[in-house]
Design a protein around this motif. Sequence first.
Motif, PDB file in Angstrom:
ATOM      1  N   VAL A  20       0.839  -1.205   0.000  1.00  0.00           N
ATOM      2  CA  VAL A  20       0.000   0.000   0.000  1.00  0.00           C
ATOM      3  C   VAL A  20       0.870   1.250   0.000  1.00  0.00           C
ATOM      4  O   VAL A  20       0.599   2.230  -0.727  1.00  0.00           O
ATOM      5  CB  VAL A  20      -0.936  -0.003   1.223  1.00  0.00           C
ATOM      6  N   THR A  21       1.939   1.229   0.799  1.00  0.00           N
ATOM      7  CA  THR A  21       2.835   2.391   0.880  1.00  0.00           C
ATOM      8  C   THR A  21       3.518   2.663  -0.458  1.00  0.00           C
ATOM      9  O   THR A  21       3.737   3.829  -0.828  1.00  0.00           O
ATOM     10  CB  THR A  21       3.902   2.156   1.967  1.00  0.00           C
ATOM     11  N   PHE A  26       4.294  -1.964  -8.397  1.00  0.00           N
ATOM     12  CA  PHE A  26       4.066  -3.193  -9.145  1.00  0.00           C
ATOM     13  C   PHE A  26       2.678  -3.110  -9.781  1.00  0.00           C
ATOM     14  O   PHE A  26       1.668  -3.311  -9.102  1.00  0.00           O
ATOM     15  CB  PHE A  26       4.168  -4.411  -8.238  1.00  0.00           C
ATOM     16  N   PRO A  27       2.598  -2.794 -11.067  1.00  0.00           N
ATOM     17  CA  PRO A  27       1.306  -2.565 -11.735  1.00  0.00           C
ATOM     18  C   PRO A  27       0.533  -3.859 -11.945  1.00  0.00           C
ATOM     19  O   PRO A  27       1.047  -4.963 -11.747  1.00  0.00           O
ATOM     20  CB  PRO A  27       1.731  -1.949 -13.082  1.00  0.00           C
ATOM     21  N   PRO A  28      -0.745  -3.721 -12.334  1.00  0.00           N
ATOM     22  CA  PRO A  28      -1.554  -4.912 -12.611  1.00  0.00           C
ATOM     23  C   PRO A  28      -0.941  -5.768 -13.714  1.00  0.00           C
ATOM     24  O   PRO A  28      -0.100  -5.304 -14.483  1.00  0.00           O
ATOM     25  CB  PRO A  28      -2.904  -4.317 -13.047  1.00  0.00           C
ATOM     26  N   ASP A  29      -1.361  -7.015 -13.750  1.00  0.00           N
ATOM     27  CA  ASP A  29      -0.919  -7.973 -14.763  1.00  0.00           C
ATOM     28  C   ASP A  29       0.561  -8.299 -14.666  1.00  0.00           C
ATOM     29  O   ASP A  29       1.189  -8.675 -15.660  1.00  0.00           O
ATOM     30  CB  ASP A  29      -1.236  -7.451 -16.184  1.00  0.00           C
ATOM     31  N   THR A  30       1.123  -8.135 -13.470  1.00  0.00           N
ATOM     32  CA  THR A  30       2.489  -8.593 -13.224  1.00  0.00           C
ATOM     33  C   THR A  30       2.437  -9.695 -12.171  1.00  0.00           C
ATOM     34  O   THR A  30       1.504  -9.772 -11.376  1.00  0.00           O
ATOM     35  CB  THR A  30       3.400  -7.454 -12.733  1.00  0.00           C
ATOM     36  N   LEU A  31       3.467 -10.540 -12.178  1.00  0.00           N
ATOM     37  CA  LEU A  31       3.512 -11.622 -11.207  1.00  0.00           C
ATOM     38  C   LEU A  31       3.566 -11.072  -9.785  1.00  0.00           C
ATOM     39  O   LEU A  31       2.920 -11.601  -8.875  1.00  0.00           O
ATOM     40  CB  LEU A  31       4.737 -12.507 -11.474  1.00  0.00           C
ATOM     41  N   ASP A 184       9.759 -12.427  -2.745  1.00  0.00           N
ATOM     42  CA  ASP A 184      10.966 -11.828  -2.181  1.00  0.00           C
ATOM     43  C   ASP A 184      12.020 -11.505  -3.236  1.00  0.00           C
ATOM     44  O   ASP A 184      12.486 -10.350  -3.318  1.00  0.00           O
ATOM     45  CB  ASP A 184      11.535 -12.746  -1.095  1.00  0.00           C
ATOM     46  N   PRO A 185      12.457 -12.439  -4.089  1.00  0.00           N
ATOM     47  CA  PRO A 185      13.484 -12.081  -5.072  1.00  0.00           C
ATOM     48  C   PRO A 185      12.996 -11.066  -6.102  1.00  0.00           C
ATOM     49  O   PRO A 185      13.789 -10.262  -6.610  1.00  0.00           O
ATOM     50  CB  PRO A 185      13.829 -13.425  -5.740  1.00  0.00           C
ATOM     51  N   ILE A 186      11.688 -11.084  -6.395  1.00  0.00           N
ATOM     52  CA  ILE A 186      11.161 -10.110  -7.353  1.00  0.00           C
ATOM     53  C   ILE A 186      11.298  -8.698  -6.803  1.00  0.00           C
ATOM     54  O   ILE A 186      11.753  -7.779  -7.503  1.00  0.00           O
ATOM     55  CB  ILE A 186       9.689 -10.426  -7.672  1.00  0.00           C
ATOM     56  N   LEU A 191      14.016  -3.363  -6.428  1.00  0.00           N
ATOM     57  CA  LEU A 191      14.530  -2.292  -5.561  1.00  0.00           C
ATOM     58  C   LEU A 191      16.043  -2.368  -5.385  1.00  0.00           C
ATOM     59  O   LEU A 191      16.568  -1.820  -4.415  1.00  0.00           O
ATOM     60  CB  LEU A 191      13.851  -2.389  -4.184  1.00  0.00           C
ATOM     61  N   HIS A 192      16.713  -3.004  -6.320  1.00  0.00           N
ATOM     62  CA  HIS A 192      18.151  -3.242  -6.163  1.00  0.00           C
ATOM     63  C   HIS A 192      18.934  -1.959  -5.877  1.00  0.00           C
ATOM     64  O   HIS A 192      19.859  -1.949  -5.053  1.00  0.00           O
ATOM     65  CB  HIS A 192      18.705  -3.912  -7.428  1.00  0.00           C
TER      66      HIS A 192
END
Length: 227
Positions: A20-21, A26-31, A184-186, A191-192
Amino acid sequence: MNDLEIRTLDTFKRVRNFDVTHDGLFPPDTLARDLFDVIAGAAKDIEGFAAAETSGGTTARQGTANKAAAREAILEDLRIIRRTARTMTGDSPGVSDKFRVPRKANDQELLNTARAFLADAEPLKGEFLRRELQERVFQDLAANLAAFEAALNAQYAGRGESVTAAGSMDAAFENGLNALRQLDPIVRNKLHNNHAALAGWESAKRIERGPRRTKPDTTEPPPDSKP
């Protein structure tokens, strides 16, 4: 819920709040969006299942308490009828054998005995009344029998509700944890180069350790030294 489950639910909530923050990250239609939604849904479901589990346990405990009270009342009614029937053997041979109170009867045996007492006493009602056994004893027995059955049904229903909710809750935890492992890895990849946001994610997705139990000190104090 046990302590680990509570801490895992807290993690799901923090992950939901992180999403939420960082709305739009991460937009819709993404894993990632699908996985965040799974975790948020798991958190909501778990809270509902936990409430159902608690409610079922409360219902079962209340049913157990009511059943115990009804059992004692039934046994008291049976003893009164049995005591009176024993004096009727002279006028009605064998009648005493129809009114025996089993020792340590289980629930079904008690139900069967109470029903048999009521059925067998009906044609002998006049003889019982002649011996000052009050009509209310039979009425009380019927009412206590109904209360016992209702309490027994409540006990079964409460236990069933609690077990079903616990099983559903286990599945929700499994779904949420599986989604978190994939997510987690995504998020870390996304945010690397954003160290501040990455630190927030690391904090959100961590399942906190439970409180450590301190072991009692079993060492004996040294003997007092004498001057």
